[in-house]
Design an enzyme around this catalytic site. Structure first.
Site, PDB file in Angstrom:
ATOM      1  N   ASP A  79     -20.084  15.101 -17.431  1.00  0.00           N
ATOM      2  CA  ASP A  79     -19.411  15.433 -19.018  1.00  0.00           C
ATOM      3  C   ASP A  79     -19.746  13.836 -19.552  1.00  0.00           C
ATOM      4  O   ASP A  79     -18.462  13.242 -19.717  1.00  0.00           O
ATOM      5  CB  ASP A  79     -18.059  15.255 -18.696  1.00  0.00           C
ATOM      6  N   ASP A 137     -19.197  19.077 -21.375  1.00  0.00           N
ATOM      7  CA  ASP A 137     -17.660  20.020 -22.532  1.00  0.00           C
ATOM      8  C   ASP A 137     -18.964  20.353 -23.886  1.00  0.00           C
ATOM      9  O   ASP A 137     -19.044  19.792 -24.252  1.00  0.00           O
ATOM     10  CB  ASP A 137     -16.813  18.806 -22.796  1.00  0.00           C
ATOM     11  N   LYS A 162     -19.736  24.079 -20.793  1.00  0.00           N
ATOM     12  CA  LYS A 162     -19.015  25.056 -20.116  1.00  0.00           C
ATOM     13  C   LYS A 162     -17.734  24.524 -20.921  1.00  0.00           C
ATOM     14  O   LYS A 162     -17.489  23.689 -21.969  1.00  0.00           O
ATOM     15  CB  LYS A 162     -18.764  23.875 -18.935  1.00  0.00           C
ATOM     16  N   CYS A 187     -12.638  16.512 -13.572  1.00  0.00           N
ATOM     17  CA  CYS A 187     -13.666  17.657 -14.261  1.00  0.00           C
ATOM     18  C   CYS A 187     -15.073  17.154 -12.999  1.00  0.00           C
ATOM     19  O   CYS A 187     -15.539  17.871 -12.407  1.00  0.00           O
ATOM     20  CB  CYS A 187     -14.517  17.513 -15.341  1.00  0.00           C
TER      21      CYS A 187
HETATM   22 ZN    ZN Z   1     -12.585  19.638 -22.726  1.00  0.00          ZN
END
Ligand code: ZN
Length: 215
Positions: A34, A76, A120, A159
């Site tokens: 991320d 994300d 994701k 994450c």
């Molecule tokens: Zn998020």
């Protein structure tokens, strides 16, 4: 500024000096978690000092690319109105809406053509902190013969932690690049607790300089 986790997690001395066993080789892969503009300073859900992880992460990225070792980058990738957003009753400000500038990878993060992008939390109703959650990352790592996963990115206590937990559960050995991760610390100490949990899982912590010369 000294971060709380630095004072609470004792790294083994081997993590602090160059170590040949940490040199990326066949069977290794890099996962950048991320590393998106919205999680960096100026973004919608900025991680404090998140930008300090970018240079070491990019050094690792270049090293893995030079050696033609597998690289994966999770992101994300939310639909507008995602259930994790405050407007929908979730905990976070709106962030990383698919296709927006905030969802783009960090400036300067040039992925090799063969890199695997792992999107994701792409459905409104479910969130996903782990890069393995609802994705085919586990399968892709298995297909690439990956045994050891180097992990960098954002954020330590969300994450990164959840991705590491899932990687360990899949039987991968995991190396977390200590200077290439940063915590949100919604509650003070979350980052430190996340590192503690990773340590209990048997993760190896390393400084990027031990892996990536010139980091
Ligand atoms: Zn998020």
């Amino acid at each position: 500024m000294l971060e709380p986790e630095v004072t609470t997690v004792v790294l083994p001395p081997s993590a602090l000096s160059p170590d040949r066993s940490l040199q990326p080789r066949a069977g290794d892969a890099l996962l950048l978690v991320d590393m998106q503009r919205d999680f960096l300073p100026g973004g919608a859900l900025a991680v404090r000092d998140g930008d300090r992880v970018v240079p070491p992460a990019l050094c690792l990225l270049n090293l893995f690319a030079e050696r033609s070792l597998p690289v994966f980058a999770s992101r994300d990738w939310h639909p507008a109105g995602h259930s994790s957003f405050r407007e929908q009753g979730g905990p976070w400000p709106a962030h990383c809406v698919a296709g927006t500038a905030g969802a783009a990878f960090a400036d300067g993060m040039h992925l090799p053509a063969a890199a695997g992008i792992v999107s994701k939390a792409t459905r409104v109703e479910s969130d996903a902190y782990s890069a393995f959650d609802g994705t085919d990352l586990g399968k892709r790592l298995g297909a690439a013969g990956v045994k050891r996963l180097f992990v960098a990115g954002l954020a330590t206590d969300y994450c990164v932690l959840h991705s590491v937990v899932d990687a360990v559960a899949l039987g991968l050995s995991v190396v977390v690049l200590r200077d290439a991760i940063a915590a949100v610390d919604v509650r003070e100490g979350d980052g430190a607790r996340a590192l503690q949990r990773m340590q209990e899982l048997g993760v190896t912590f390393a400084e990027s300089a031990a892996v990536c010369s010139g980091a």
